[in-house]
Design a protein around this motif. Structure first.
Motif, PDB file in Angstrom:
ATOM      1  N   LYS A  51       0.833  -1.207   0.000  1.00 43.40           N
ATOM      2  CA  LYS A  51       0.000   0.000   0.000  1.00 43.40           C
ATOM      3  C   LYS A  51       0.863   1.250   0.000  1.00 43.40           C
ATOM      4  N   LEU A  52       1.996   1.199   0.675  1.00 42.22           N
ATOM      5  CA  LEU A  52       2.898   2.351   0.666  1.00 42.22           C
ATOM      6  C   LEU A  52       3.438   2.599  -0.736  1.00 42.22           C
ATOM      7  N   PHE A 136      -7.673  -5.710   7.180  1.00 45.92           N
ATOM      8  CA  PHE A 136      -6.843  -6.784   7.729  1.00 45.92           C
ATOM      9  C   PHE A 136      -5.912  -6.234   8.799  1.00 45.92           C
ATOM     10  N   LEU A 137      -5.307  -5.071   8.545  1.00 47.83           N
ATOM     11  CA  LEU A 137      -4.441  -4.457   9.544  1.00 47.83           C
ATOM     12  C   LEU A 137      -5.222  -4.115  10.805  1.00 47.83           C
ATOM     13  N   ALA A 138      -6.424  -3.586  10.629  1.00 40.45           N
ATOM     14  CA  ALA A 138      -7.245  -3.255  11.786  1.00 40.45           C
ATOM     15  C   ALA A 138      -7.614  -4.507  12.568  1.00 40.45           C
ATOM     16  N   PRO A 194       2.774  -2.924  15.439  1.00 40.58           N
ATOM     17  CA  PRO A 194       3.058  -2.472  14.069  1.00 40.58           C
ATOM     18  C   PRO A 194       1.817  -2.410  13.183  1.00 40.58           C
ATOM     19  N   ALA A 195       0.879  -3.344  13.396  1.00 39.01           N
ATOM     20  CA  ALA A 195      -0.337  -3.344  12.576  1.00 39.01           C
ATOM     21  C   ALA A 195      -1.172  -2.102  12.838  1.00 39.01           C
ATOM     22  N   VAL A 196      -1.305  -1.715  14.102  1.00 42.58           N
ATOM     23  CA  VAL A 196      -2.089  -0.524  14.437  1.00 42.58           C
ATOM     24  C   VAL A 196      -1.412   0.737  13.907  1.00 42.58           C
ATOM     25  N   LEU A 197      -0.106   0.837  14.097  1.00 41.64           N
ATOM     26  CA  LEU A 197       0.612   2.017  13.599  1.00 41.64           C
ATOM     27  C   LEU A 197       0.537   2.102  12.079  1.00 41.64           C
ATOM     28  N   SER A 198       0.676   0.982  11.403  1.00 39.29           N
ATOM     29  CA  SER A 198       0.604   0.972   9.939  1.00 39.29           C
ATOM     30  C   SER A 198      -0.788   1.372   9.463  1.00 39.29           C
ATOM     31  N   PHE A 199      -1.816   0.861  10.140  1.00 42.91           N
ATOM     32  CA  PHE A 199      -3.186   1.192   9.758  1.00 42.91           C
ATOM     33  C   PHE A 199      -3.436   2.690   9.873  1.00 42.91           C
TER      34      PHE A 199
END
Length: 252
Positions: A51-52, A136-138, A194-199
């Motif tokens: 996504k980035l 998915f990240l959330a 990391p998932a929360v920060l990325s989301f």
């Protein structure tokens, strides 16, 4: 001398409280939870990097909108200056299509609503693609700590069973299960954070892109409804600095 030889030849005591030993203590349940955590972590980082890359590509393509699109004489010509299969090209093509169908509307109000709706649908489809993978990240950020907590509960339960069997809470009876419990908790946090920060980061970048898409769509509608009279101000590209002249050698 004999004591030194015996000490050198003796094997070091095996560590019974390492990571692998703690996982073996947990059995199939611990290994299953670890496998789920690894899958969730790999999936999170895959979505983050893909996504980035997608967002950076769209932001880079936006420069072509600022420099080349609005310098064209028409929307059709401007669309050809945009990269194919890009979000900006999709908006421009949908605008051209709506402009072609504009003349078929008998009511001027209905035609405006139709064009606005067409552009809005195009924006929504682009935003939907950009938001792909973020649920998915959330989900990982919300569930990973609880999956780790499941392993923690099972580890504490094993420790209590060992205490009940042994009849005493000696450290050698509870160290393995408690160690497994703590490891499961730590793994859950390592996967979730990391998932929360990325989301949150990807969401903020998506909102910025959505603002640019909406601004571009509004400018196109204004351009169409004014027959090309209204369009954004295009600033001239900064002129390149002239190359410095080589210094001439002075005569003695």
């Amino acid at each position: 001398m004999n004591l030194m030889i015996l000490a050198a030849g003796a094997e070091a005591p095996a560590n019974k409280f390492g990571f692998v030993e703690a996982m073996k203590e947990g059995g199939p349940v611990a290994w299953t939870i670890l496998a789920v955590m690894i899958i969730m972590s790999v999936g999170s980082f895959y979505i983050l990097f893909t996504k980035l890359f997608e967002q950076n590509k769209i932001m880079k393509q936006y420069k072509a909108v600022q420099t080349g699109f609005w310098r064209a004489g028409s929307l059709r010509e401007g669309a050809t200056k945009l990269e194919k299969d890009s979000a900006w090209r999709q908006l421009a093509d949908d605008a051209v299509k709506a402009q072609d169908e504009h003349g078929k509307m008998t009511d001027s109000l209905e035609s405006h609503d139709y064009m606005h709706g067409s552009m809005q649908r195009s924006e929504d489809s682009i935003n939907a693609v950009l938001a792909g993978g973020l649920p998915f990240l959330a989900s990982v950020g919300a569930t990973a700590p609880f999956i780790g907590l499941l392993g923690t509960v099972i580890g504490i339960y094993r420790a209590l069973i060992n205490i009940g069997i042994a009849g005493s809470a000696s450290i050698d009876k509870v160290a393995g299960p408690v160690g497994e419990a703590l490891i499961m908790t730590a793994i859950g946090l390592v996967v979730a954070v990391p998932a929360v920060l990325s989301f949150n980061w990807l969401q903020s970048r998506n909102r910025r892109i959505a603002e640019l898409l909406n601004s571009f769509s509004t400018d196109i509608l204004a351009y169409i409804n004014s027959n090309g009279a209204v369009k954004p101000v295009v600033h001239a590209a900064p002129a390149a600095k002239p190359a410095a002249k080589p210094a001439t050698a002075t005569k003695a």
